[in-house]
Design a protein around this motif. Structure first.
Motif, PDB file in Angstrom:
ATOM      1  N   MET A   1      61.442  54.645  33.836  1.00  0.00           N
ATOM      2  CA  MET A   1      61.010  53.590  33.773  1.00  0.00           C
ATOM      3  C   MET A   1      60.152  53.162  35.166  1.00  0.00           C
ATOM      4  SD  MET A   1      60.321  51.753  30.921  1.00  0.00           S
ATOM      5  CE  MET A   1      58.790  50.085  30.237  1.00  0.00           C
ATOM      6  N   ASN A   2      58.618  52.981  35.523  1.00  0.00           N
ATOM      7  CA  ASN A   2      58.799  51.890  36.308  1.00  0.00           C
ATOM      8  C   ASN A   2      58.182  50.038  36.305  1.00  0.00           C
ATOM      9  OD1 ASN A   2      59.343  54.172  38.925  1.00  0.00           O
ATOM     10  ND2 ASN A   2      57.540  54.677  38.653  1.00  0.00           N
ATOM     11  N   PHE A   3      57.966  49.421  36.716  1.00  0.00           N
ATOM     12  CA  PHE A   3      56.870  48.282  36.924  1.00  0.00           C
ATOM     13  C   PHE A   3      55.615  49.086  36.664  1.00  0.00           C
ATOM     14  CE2 PHE A   3      60.129  47.195  39.924  1.00  0.00           C
ATOM     15  CZ  PHE A   3      60.404  45.817  39.011  1.00  0.00           C
ATOM     16  N   GLN A   4      55.078  49.018  35.263  1.00  0.00           N
ATOM     17  CA  GLN A   4      53.062  48.834  35.230  1.00  0.00           C
ATOM     18  C   GLN A   4      52.458  47.970  35.205  1.00  0.00           C
ATOM     19  OE1 GLN A   4      54.042  50.947  30.991  1.00  0.00           O
ATOM     20  NE2 GLN A   4      54.830  52.500  31.837  1.00  0.00           N
ATOM     21  N   TYR A   5      51.690  48.047  35.722  1.00  0.00           N
ATOM     22  CA  TYR A   5      50.576  47.120  35.432  1.00  0.00           C
ATOM     23  C   TYR A   5      49.427  47.271  34.845  1.00  0.00           C
ATOM     24  CZ  TYR A   5      53.492  45.233  39.114  1.00  0.00           C
ATOM     25  OH  TYR A   5      55.317  44.953  39.925  1.00  0.00           O
ATOM     26  N   GLU A   6      48.788  46.192  34.284  1.00  0.00           N
ATOM     27  CA  GLU A   6      47.656  46.506  33.685  1.00  0.00           C
ATOM     28  C   GLU A   6      46.488  44.940  34.200  1.00  0.00           C
ATOM     29  OE1 GLU A   6      46.203  45.323  29.197  1.00  0.00           O
ATOM     30  OE2 GLU A   6      47.559  47.005  29.425  1.00  0.00           O
ATOM     31  N   LYS A   7      45.111  46.225  34.442  1.00  0.00           N
ATOM     32  CA  LYS A   7      44.643  45.007  35.290  1.00  0.00           C
ATOM     33  C   LYS A   7      43.666  44.118  34.023  1.00  0.00           C
ATOM     34  CE  LYS A   7      41.792  46.017  38.473  1.00  0.00           C
ATOM     35  NZ  LYS A   7      41.534  47.217  39.348  1.00  0.00           N
ATOM     36  N   ILE A   8      43.742  42.878  33.826  1.00  0.00           N
ATOM     37  CA  ILE A   8      42.899  41.850  33.061  1.00  0.00           C
ATOM     38  C   ILE A   8      41.797  41.252  33.511  1.00  0.00           C
ATOM     39  CG2 ILE A   8      43.844  39.696  31.457  1.00  0.00           C
ATOM     40  CD1 ILE A   8      46.512  40.514  31.457  1.00  0.00           C
ATOM     41  N   ALA A   9      40.725  40.524  33.113  1.00  0.00           N
ATOM     42  CA  ALA A   9      39.502  40.873  32.869  1.00  0.00           C
ATOM     43  C   ALA A   9      39.070  39.749  32.560  1.00  0.00           C
ATOM     44  CB  ALA A   9      38.635  41.723  32.664  1.00  0.00           C
ATOM     45  N   ALA A  10      39.007  38.294  33.008  1.00  0.00           N
ATOM     46  CA  ALA A  10      38.206  37.714  32.547  1.00  0.00           C
ATOM     47  C   ALA A  10      37.047  36.766  32.917  1.00  0.00           C
ATOM     48  CB  ALA A  10      39.546  36.284  32.475  1.00  0.00           C
ATOM     49  N   ASN A  11      36.826  35.928  32.567  1.00  0.00           N
ATOM     50  CA  ASN A  11      34.781  35.238  32.100  1.00  0.00           C
ATOM     51  C   ASN A  11      35.038  33.823  32.787  1.00  0.00           C
ATOM     52  OD1 ASN A  11      34.309  38.355  30.436  1.00  0.00           O
ATOM     53  ND2 ASN A  11      32.399  37.758  32.213  1.00  0.00           N
ATOM     54  N   CYS A  12      34.409  33.390  33.843  1.00  0.00           N
ATOM     55  CA  CYS A  12      34.428  32.038  33.517  1.00  0.00           C
ATOM     56  C   CYS A  12      33.025  31.649  33.663  1.00  0.00           C
ATOM     57  CB  CYS A  12      35.589  31.189  34.925  1.00  0.00           C
ATOM     58  SG  CYS A  12      36.130  29.662  34.897  1.00  0.00           S
ATOM     59  N   PHE A  13      32.596  30.660  32.857  1.00  0.00           N
ATOM     60  CA  PHE A  13      31.299  30.160  33.204  1.00  0.00           C
ATOM     61  C   PHE A  13      31.262  28.721  33.866  1.00  0.00           C
ATOM     62  CE2 PHE A  13      27.185  28.748  30.377  1.00  0.00           C
ATOM     63  CZ  PHE A  13      26.261  28.980  31.193  1.00  0.00           C
ATOM     64  N   LYS A  14      31.092  27.850  34.604  1.00  0.00           N
ATOM     65  CA  LYS A  14      31.560  27.439  36.089  1.00  0.00           C
ATOM     66  C   LYS A  14      29.610  26.645  36.565  1.00  0.00           C
ATOM     67  CE  LYS A  14      32.022  29.658  40.033  1.00  0.00           C
ATOM     68  NZ  LYS A  14      32.691  29.711  41.431  1.00  0.00           N
ATOM     69  N   LYS A  15      29.880  25.026  36.155  1.00  0.00           N
ATOM     70  CA  LYS A  15      28.593  24.734  36.945  1.00  0.00           C
ATOM     71  C   LYS A  15      28.706  24.864  38.750  1.00  0.00           C
ATOM     72  CE  LYS A  15      26.670  20.207  37.251  1.00  0.00           C
ATOM     73  NZ  LYS A  15      26.228  18.512  36.710  1.00  0.00           N
ATOM     74  N   ALA A  16      27.680  25.503  39.014  1.00  0.00           N
ATOM     75  CA  ALA A  16      27.593  26.199  40.461  1.00  0.00           C
ATOM     76  C   ALA A  16      26.974  25.367  41.582  1.00  0.00           C
ATOM     77  CB  ALA A  16      27.297  28.055  40.431  1.00  0.00           C
ATOM     78  N   ALA A  17      25.746  24.329  40.918  1.00  0.00           N
ATOM     79  CA  ALA A  17      25.359  23.650  41.883  1.00  0.00           C
ATOM     80  C   ALA A  17      23.756  22.551  41.182  1.00  0.00           C
ATOM     81  CB  ALA A  17      24.898  24.986  42.862  1.00  0.00           C
ATOM     82  N   THR A  18      23.874  21.913  41.746  1.00  0.00           N
ATOM     83  CA  THR A  18      22.842  21.116  41.214  1.00  0.00           C
ATOM     84  C   THR A  18      22.333  20.194  42.445  1.00  0.00           C
ATOM     85  OG1 THR A  18      24.149  19.829  39.503  1.00  0.00           O
ATOM     86  CG2 THR A  18      22.371  19.027  39.926  1.00  0.00           C
ATOM     87  N   THR A  19      20.711  21.252  42.404  1.00  0.00           N
ATOM     88  CA  THR A  19      20.302  20.543  43.603  1.00  0.00           C
ATOM     89  C   THR A  19      18.436  19.545  42.848  1.00  0.00           C
ATOM     90  OG1 THR A  19      19.052  20.837  45.964  1.00  0.00           O
ATOM     91  CG2 THR A  19      18.710  22.465  44.220  1.00  0.00           C
ATOM     92  N   ASP A  20      17.757  18.439  44.062  1.00  0.00           N
ATOM     93  CA  ASP A  20      16.716  18.365  43.309  1.00  0.00           C
ATOM     94  C   ASP A  20      16.024  19.318  44.727  1.00  0.00           C
ATOM     95  OD1 ASP A  20      17.833  16.570  41.759  1.00  0.00           O
ATOM     96  OD2 ASP A  20      17.632  14.400  42.949  1.00  0.00           O
ATOM     97  N   ARG A  21      13.938  19.764  44.373  1.00  0.00           N
ATOM     98  CA  ARG A  21      13.267  19.714  44.568  1.00  0.00           C
ATOM     99  C   ARG A  21      11.936  19.062  44.681  1.00  0.00           C
ATOM    100  NH1 ARG A  21       9.633  23.551  46.245  1.00  0.00           N
ATOM    101  NH2 ARG A  21       9.792  24.571  47.677  1.00  0.00           N
TER     102      ARG A  21
END
Length: 500
Positions: A1-21
């Motif tokens: 038996m070898n080391f086994q890996y699994e791809k774990i996915a997550a989502n991050c909702f972040k404030k990316a930018a604020t700008t005036d125009r």
């Protein structure tokens, strides 16, 4: 038996930018000499589209300018213009990320010097939903001892837009010559996740300004709405947030002569974001009795929606006229109202929201129709439970607003405000992303080894320090099954081969 890996996915909702125009619009073909007095300027901003590129976003927005004025004959008139604009906004985002772009009008201005020029300062805020994937150790060879742990990561179930129709009507008791302005807004005040559906409830408000028999009047509409929206993948307990926008509005005149009916019909677009937490069992730590292990770790930080708080409160403030102005006779109504939120903070069990209500008060004086712009600051406090270190994202709506003459040149404005305070919490977890078997260990030949626990140590820490399995340590020290305390002493005996 070898080391086994699994791809774990997550989502991050972040404030990316604020700008005036600054958004400007010059009206061609308008005779500015016909504008005797500006009574009000309303600017309503909408996001048309937003696309995430690598390190930036392309943005398209629209500002709808609505101008109310008196012409040189003293007749109230209105003009309506759209100003579309595009922008590129630098932001730490990845190409293809899901974006939620919010836009608000911070201030407006008008110039009638030779040509009609309308302008608005808008604030654009980008929120990015980014997907993160990490290879994580989930199983080890039989001769490698591991400590399993559970981690929870936020996941985006999906994004969905739905349209909700609202309408209301009022008999106004007169003949309406013309409709001058229609100012609308919407807010969500209830969200519930069910099996495969989301219940959304909220309020729609509108102020219609019209002209009748030589008078300017206003009619205020407040319409609650409720809708069940089908949403695949949703289950009880999932977290939902919603962003409503009034997409279109139509004002219809009906009724009979002398008693017209004023009807508003609007289409509200609600954009829903649905989140869940997904649990994964992973390997939190590893060691071998026979070999050293080289372990590469990855730490992931997440921002997940905890809850939405729906709040409401009232406040009153005064707007003062300059001494050079004639005294107020009667209030016509309040138009062009906006709730600009400046900030929020949480301390000692109380949430404080600060902002400014901007509005135009229409009134009459000895010269006829007039108006005054008011900027009324507020600071409102609400009780609530919010986790320490949480990020707050607050939006607001003016549910109702009225004005009355307090003194000759003092107008008291009263408003009921609604807020949605999104509570986002930070979390992190450490994952083992790669394990490599290294050099052989020197066999511990000691007949007896001793380990003294420090605060926070576990049986796992003792096992690594003693080069023994947790099972064999507990077999000799059965009291340890209840856990370690600071200062506990573990004595471990090894079986020695003795030759005579």
């Amino acid at each position: 038996m070898n080391f086994q890996y699994e791809k774990i996915a997550a989502n991050c909702f972040k404030k990316a930018a604020t700008t005036d125009r600054l958004v400007e619009f010059t009206a061609t073909g308008v005779e500015c000499g016909n504008i005797a007095r500006v009574l009000g300027l309303l600017a309503d901003a909408k996001t048309v589209s937003a696309e995430a590129l690598e390190g930036e976003a392309t943005y398209m927005g629209r500002v709808n300018f609505k101008l109310l004025f008196l012409d040189i004959d003293g007749e109230p008139r209105s003009l309506d213009y759209f100003a579309d604009f595009t922008d590129k906004i630098a932001a730490p985002i990845k190409a293809g990320s899901s974006l939620n772009a919010q836009i608000s009008v911070m201030e407006t201005d008008i110039s009638t010097d030779g040509e009609l020029k309308l302008s608005a300062v808008v604030e654009i805020t980008l929120y990015a939903m980014e997907k993160m994937e990490e290879e994580c150790l989930v199983a080890t060879p039989d001769d490698c001892y591991n400590e399993k742990t559970m981690i929870e990561v936020p996941a985006l179930i999906g994004v969905k837009s739905a349209e909700i129709e609202v309408s209301d009507e009022k008999a106004v008791g007169c003949d309406i010559s013309r409709v001058l302005l229609a100012d609308c807004g919407a807010a969500v005040n209830e969200i519930r996740a069910g099996e495969g559906m989301v219940f959304v409830g909220g309020d729609y408000v509108a102020t219609v300004t019209y002209y009748t028999g030589g008078e300017i009047r206003t009619a205020r509409f407040a319409v609650p709405f409720a809708e069940e929206i089908l949403f695949d993948g949703i289950t009880l307990g999932d977290k939902i947030t919603a962003y409503p926008t009034v997409k279109t509005t139509r004002v219809v005149l009906a009724g009979v002569e002398g008693d017209n009916v004023l009807r508003v019909e609007s289409l509200i677009t609600v954009k829903l974001f649905a989140f869940s937490k997904r649990a994964h069992q992973v390997i939190g730590d590893v060691f071998m009795l026979t070999n050293e292990l080289e372990v590469e770790k990855a730490e992931q930080n997440f921002c997940a929606l905890d809850k939405c708080l729906y709040l409401a409160d009232k406040f009153s403030a005064s707007a003062m006229l300059a001494e050079s102005r004639p005294a107020v006779r009667d209030i016509v109504g309040v138009i062009c109202s906006q709730n600009n939120i400046a900030g929020s903070n949480y301390a000692d069990g109380k949430l404080t929201i600060e902002g400014v209500v901007g509005a135009t008060v229409l009134y009459t004086d000895e010269n006829g129709f007039n108006s005054v712009g008011a900027e009324l600051p507020y600071s409102l406090t609400f009780a609530g439970e919010i986790p320490a270190g949480a990020e707050l994202r607050v939006g607001g709506l003016i549910e109702d607003i009225t004005a009355r003459v307090k003194r000759d040149r003092e107008i008291e404005v009263s408003a009921k405000l609604e807020f949605c305070a999104e509570v986002w919490v930070q979390s992190s977890c450490t994952m083992l992303k790669k394990v490599t078997i290294g050099a052989e260990k020197e066999l511990n030949q000691s007949a007896v080894s001793v380990f003294i626990a420090s605060g926070g140590d576990s049986i796992w820490d003792a096992a690594k320090a003693l080069s023994a399995t947790p099972k064999s340590i507990i077999s000799q020290n059965p009291d340890l099954e209840q856990g370690l305390k600071d200062g506990d002493k573990i004595v471990y005996f090894r079986q020695l081969n003795v030759t005579f």
